[in-house]
Scaffold this active site. Sequence first.
Site, PDB file in Angstrom:
ATOM      1  N   GLY A  39     -13.308  -0.107  -2.698  1.00  0.00           N
ATOM      2  CA  GLY A  39     -12.565  -1.315  -2.463  1.00  0.00           C
ATOM      3  C   GLY A  39     -11.013  -0.983  -2.242  1.00  0.00           C
ATOM      4  N   GLN A  44      -2.072  -2.405  -0.871  1.00  0.00           N
ATOM      5  CA  GLN A  44      -2.493  -0.977  -1.268  1.00  0.00           C
ATOM      6  C   GLN A  44      -1.912  -0.070  -0.481  1.00  0.00           C
ATOM      7  OE1 GLN A  44      -6.536  -1.474  -3.112  1.00  0.00           O
ATOM      8  NE2 GLN A  44      -5.441  -0.218  -4.583  1.00  0.00           N
ATOM      9  N   CYS A  96      -8.235   2.242 -10.254  1.00  0.00           N
ATOM     10  CA  CYS A  96      -7.514   1.566  -9.107  1.00  0.00           C
ATOM     11  C   CYS A  96      -6.875   2.684  -8.302  1.00  0.00           C
ATOM     12  CB  CYS A  96      -6.459   0.230  -9.490  1.00  0.00           C
ATOM     13  SG  CYS A  96      -5.735  -0.251  -8.008  1.00  0.00           S
ATOM     14  N   LEU A  97      -7.052   2.652  -6.944  1.00  0.00           N
ATOM     15  CA  LEU A  97      -6.289   3.387  -6.159  1.00  0.00           C
ATOM     16  C   LEU A  97      -4.907   3.589  -6.379  1.00  0.00           C
ATOM     17  CD1 LEU A  97      -8.410   3.070  -2.772  1.00  0.00           C
ATOM     18  CD2 LEU A  97      -8.672   5.027  -4.609  1.00  0.00           C
ATOM     19  N   HIS A 138     -11.031  -8.116  -8.580  1.00  0.00           N
ATOM     20  CA  HIS A 138     -10.044  -6.846  -8.565  1.00  0.00           C
ATOM     21  C   HIS A 138      -9.101  -6.870  -7.249  1.00  0.00           C
ATOM     22  CE1 HIS A 138      -8.787  -2.639  -9.631  1.00  0.00           C
ATOM     23  NE2 HIS A 138      -8.413  -2.757  -8.393  1.00  0.00           N
ATOM     24  N   GLU A 139     -10.040  -6.866  -6.085  1.00  0.00           N
ATOM     25  CA  GLU A 139      -9.318  -6.995  -4.811  1.00  0.00           C
ATOM     26  C   GLU A 139      -8.470  -8.250  -4.487  1.00  0.00           C
ATOM     27  OE1 GLU A 139      -9.161  -4.020  -3.740  1.00  0.00           O
ATOM     28  OE2 GLU A 139     -10.900  -3.240  -4.549  1.00  0.00           O
ATOM     29  N   HIS A 142      -5.005  -8.096  -6.044  1.00  0.00           N
ATOM     30  CA  HIS A 142      -3.996  -7.432  -5.288  1.00  0.00           C
ATOM     31  C   HIS A 142      -3.175  -8.376  -4.496  1.00  0.00           C
ATOM     32  CE1 HIS A 142      -4.480  -3.071  -6.630  1.00  0.00           C
ATOM     33  NE2 HIS A 142      -5.865  -3.240  -6.258  1.00  0.00           N
TER      34      HIS A 142
HETATM   35 NI    NI Z   1      -7.071  -1.747  -7.139  1.00  0.00          NI
END
Ligand code: NI
Length: 172
Positions: A39, A44, A96-97, A138-139, A142
Amino acid sequence: MGHPTLLRRAEPVADPCAPDIQALVRDMHDTMEAEGGIGIAAPQIGVSRRVIMFHVPEIRDGEDGEMDECAGPLRVLVNPVLTSLSEDQEVDWEGCLSVPGLRGAVPRYVSVRYTGQTPEGETVDICADGFHARVVQHEFDHLEGVLYPQRMTDMRSLVFTAAQDTQEESEL
Ligand code: NI
């Protein structure tokens, strides 16, 4: 983590079908694939717009006979709206990235409803639970300038991935 774009509320998209949004979606997808994530949200990659994408988890039989949730088809959402369907929460691991090398145990609503538009201009209205609901929350966070450590209630469970060899790697 720490980049200003990740800390502020992302801007709504006027036209989900606009060429710049199509290009943004391609960039997000390229980054997610390159980083091995399941995701990603536009902030991001440094773009403060309300666009997220994720693989919709599918329930599958695991090798151990238990039901596992695995990444399934890709869903792209523009201007998503999220509501919880009950007060029930459960705690599970997230990566998380934008928070590389770490994982944390995060409480999330078990059951949510989300709406939004696709880049093709279609309206989406879906109820999700379990890992699917977790990924969406989660997304969506962001887009609100929230990273998962801010949702954690026990910071002892913020750990280096290298110190936790039993967890699968799925970055969001
Ligand atoms: Ni994330």
